[in-house]
Design an enzyme around this catalytic site. Sequence first.
Site, PDB file in Angstrom:
ATOM      1  CG  ASP A 184     -12.064 -82.276 -49.085  1.00 45.42           C
ATOM      2  OD1 ASP A 184     -12.180 -83.221 -49.486  1.00 45.42           O
ATOM      3  OD2 ASP A 184     -13.018 -81.326 -49.254  1.00 45.42           O
ATOM      4  CG  ASP A 214      -8.815 -81.807 -51.192  1.00 39.97           C
ATOM      5  OD1 ASP A 214      -9.051 -81.106 -52.330  1.00 39.97           O
ATOM      6  OD2 ASP A 214      -9.714 -82.554 -50.821  1.00 39.97           O
ATOM      7  CE  LYS A 243      -8.389 -83.699 -54.464  1.00 40.75           C
ATOM      8  NZ  LYS A 243      -9.733 -83.066 -54.532  1.00 40.75           N
ATOM      9  CD  GLU A 259     -14.723 -81.002 -54.316  1.00 35.97           C
ATOM     10  OE1 GLU A 259     -15.630 -80.479 -54.333  1.00 35.97           O
ATOM     11  OE2 GLU A 259     -14.091 -81.798 -53.399  1.00 35.97           O
ATOM     12  CD  GLU A 288     -14.744 -88.565 -55.941  1.00 33.34           C
ATOM     13  OE1 GLU A 288     -14.011 -87.482 -55.840  1.00 33.34           O
ATOM     14  OE2 GLU A 288     -15.324 -89.159 -55.225  1.00 33.34           O
TER      15      GLU A 288
HETATM   16  O1  KIV Z   1     -10.684 -85.622 -50.542  1.00 36.22           O
HETATM   17  C1  KIV Z   1     -10.168 -86.673 -51.108  1.00 36.22           C
HETATM   18  O2  KIV Z   1      -9.603 -87.776 -50.813  1.00 36.22           O
HETATM   19  C2  KIV Z   1     -10.358 -86.673 -52.783  1.00 36.22           C
HETATM   20  C3  KIV Z   1      -9.854 -87.790 -53.477  1.00 36.22           C
HETATM   21  C4  KIV Z   1     -10.978 -88.809 -53.636  1.00 36.22           C
HETATM   22  C5  KIV Z   1      -9.603 -87.554 -54.922  1.00 36.22           C
HETATM   23  O3  KIV Z   1     -10.626 -85.760 -53.141  1.00 36.22           O
END
Ligand code: KIV
Length: 274
Positions: A44, A83, A113, A115, A182
């Site tokens: 994202d 994401d 993915k 968070e 991160e």
């Molecule tokens: O959104 C993204 O690109 C990420 C990476 C930085 C891991 O979450």
Amino acid sequence: MRVNIAQIKEMKHKGEKIAMLTAYDYSTAKIVDEAGLPLILVGDSLGMVVLGYETPIPVTLDVMIHHTKAVVRGTSQSLIVGDLPFMTYHVSTEDALRNAARFIQEAGCQSVKLEGGVTVAEKVRRIVQCGIPVMGHIGLTPQSVNQLGGWRVQGKTPEAASQLLKDAIALDEAGAFAVVLEQVPTSLATLISKKISIPTIGIGAGNGCDGQVLVINDVFGLSDRVPKLAKQYTNVGESMRRAVTEYYNDVKSGAFPTDKNSFTMDESILAGMK
Ligand code: KIV
């Protein structure tokens, strides 16, 4: 054949470093896939590097699905991670499940993915139980940047360090296949990588992680500024600027197009028209 999550987990056990890059469109994804990277993240971060927002927060699931479809079309080997954007997995487990399922079904990616650690572990468990591979993401979690008070390194106090380890263990136990760390100090990221069974993919988390991820715009020199955690491998931005200026000058001077770029016809047809 695409890489699968068993192969990604196996790489940690064989001590093979895992490289992941972001991609947001068909042609860039094709380049990353052809280079043989096992993982592509449709992050994202596209909200910032493609759409020009200050944070990823305005990005919606529909936007993510739109871009992920293009990435999937450009690839045949890499495992694609979609994401889940802000507030698509926070409200309830049902919501998280429905949105993860939309990502997989509509966009065609092979995993999602999200968070968070302990606080999202139950949701991760449920999504995984339904057959959708999940990658975790802890440390600096950009969707919570307002709560974290900025883009800063996480885990520097004893409490924060111990919470990050608990978060990583919770994701491992919930069935995540990998976890992004991160902006975590190198020594803490190394410790976490040793303590959990799944691969850690670092960004600003040092060389003790099982793998690394970067935002591709930083790698290409297409970002407004390259952050400390990244490495710019080429300056595509400069080449693009030069090409645009040259084209502009060619059009103004009449140097473009030439006969090489143009088409002919039977001129006798035109003779009658004149
Ligand atoms: O959104 C993204 O690109 C990420 C990476 C930085 C891991 O979450």
